[in-house]
Design an enzyme around this catalytic site. Sequence first.
Site, PDB file in Angstrom:
ATOM      1  CB  CYS A  33      -0.849   0.052   1.222  1.00 30.16           C
ATOM      2  SG  CYS A  33      -1.673  -1.654   1.273  1.00 30.16           S
TER       3      CYS A  33
ATOM      4  CE  LYS B 132      12.219  -2.496  -4.236  1.00 35.79           C
ATOM      5  NZ  LYS B 132      13.060  -3.190  -5.235  1.00 35.79           N
TER       6      LYS B 132
END
Length: 602
Positions: A2, A597
């Site tokens: 997020c 990531k």
Amino acid sequence: MCGIIGYIGDRKACEVIVKGLKRLEYRGYDSAGVVTGNGETLDVRKGAGRIDKLTEKLGFLEMEGNRGIGHTRWATHGVPNDINAHPQKDCTGKIVLVHNGIIENFAELKEELLKKGHVFRSDTDTEVIAHLIEEELKGSENFEEALRKALNKLRGSFALAIVYADEPDKLYVVRNESPLVLGIGEGEMFAASDVPAFLEYTNKVIFLDDGEYAILTKDSYVVKRIDTGEVVEKPVHEISWTLEMAEKAGYPHFMLKEIYEQPRAIKDAIHGNREIIRSVAEEIANYDKIIFVAMGTSYHAALVGKSLFQRLAKKVPIVEEASEFRYEFEDLIDDKTLVIAITQSGETADTLAAMKLAKKNGAKVLAVVNVVGSMATRIADLTLYTHAGPEIGVAATKTYTTQLTVLTMLAIELAKVLGTASEDYLEKLEDELMKVPELVELALKHDEALRELAETLKDKRDFFYIGRGISVPTALEGALKLKEISYIHAEGLSAGELKHGPLALLEDGVPVVAINPSGKVFDKMVSNIEEAKARGAMIISLSDREELSRVSDVLVKMPEVDELLSPIVYVVPLQLLAYHLAVLRGNDPDKPRNLAKSVTVE
């Protein structure tokens, strides 16, 4: 996972927010939303889908106001849809917020709030926070007091950005076990999950610590403790890398750009640690109980670190996935333990939890980190930075090779301190490490040949990557790169394990990628390759030895390099092969499905 971006100032907030969200796309998301507004009316627009399409569909750039927050959501509670997208709001619509993390006690809080008459619109744990603040506001003198009361009732991880309609000149942000950084501008303030979101406007940042919240106006900020409300003085850091460094610079994808940045990044890792590496080696030299903790690609770096420590420093470390460390080692950690935590972002939730446990039990903690000022650096006793610069592509490339570079430097220096390897050999190894950037440049020259090879492999369903000794982690990393961006099943393993089961899966045409630099296991690897070849496998070998072409369908000729340095050089063609296969199969290598990531939830 997020992304959060918040802004307050004189600019049109929606423009800052949409740009910021675009720069946070690498974190992974399935929905997005924005709220803006200066006065009592807050304009909330959100939905499932990609930012570009939502901007066009919902008119993000038409939103008015100089204060606002935006969010990209990766679903944890509630399916990805328009209703569950953030921002979420309370019953009155005056409290609007976005959230990264997981509220562990949201179910019991929601049940209590339902009994008090609150009406919920979504299935998210986030909405509970808005209603909880609303409830606390009934018995509080002001919004800040209500916010603190609510925050102290939450269990779990959360980074929050909050706007309150009745306080149009303020923006509230919170950090607890989920990353959040402030950007300090001239007559404007920013908050985000990561620096690139606002780096276009300022390079002055404040890293919030766990258990802190901040109140921002366009001209000021104050940071306080959640538990006590006490003001916390925070240092302002200046980010040395530029926005241009985080842009594609003409490459079709960030991943390819970052693969090609590796020679420079490795040089920076070497030069950035020259002055400090000796003192770190001296401080850890007397520890015999050494545990590496990491996840994903960083875990593979830890496996290489283990081999380097064994071969050079004659230490015998353990390598453990950070997610399992807390459950397997809780009673085994003490003040005689050294924990080496490897994390690109410095915010990986499992790795941070492992570090905290280690500290609690009295262990010395060394962090190997890319992001300056990240939480891992604040937990650790010692930190070595990899100096890779921003890495936007989800699949780690330059951060991996710089991790290997730093671990190699540390192992060499440790061997010097302990006298466990000949001075002549260590000096030779150091000299060769200085030449590794040039060797990586040579490895990159295989790019076009690897793209052509990928054309012949793009429809394969299974790959196997094999190595021995210090090349086993390279096999694991090559397999991980392939499966995470091309979505082809791949398995990395020790070549010696082939005959213990995986050999049964080999048949005509199945690609086997063999990592076989010159070294003490070269001949053993040739035997393993011949075993696979006899079963009809397609052999793709990476080696500096021309004779390997005898047993290979494809030989990727590598430059000569010391076996202990080979992981840095040999992983580069594997990154390129994975990249080209992903592109040829129509995938976006920068944003692989279902992945993020920085994994900031456990």
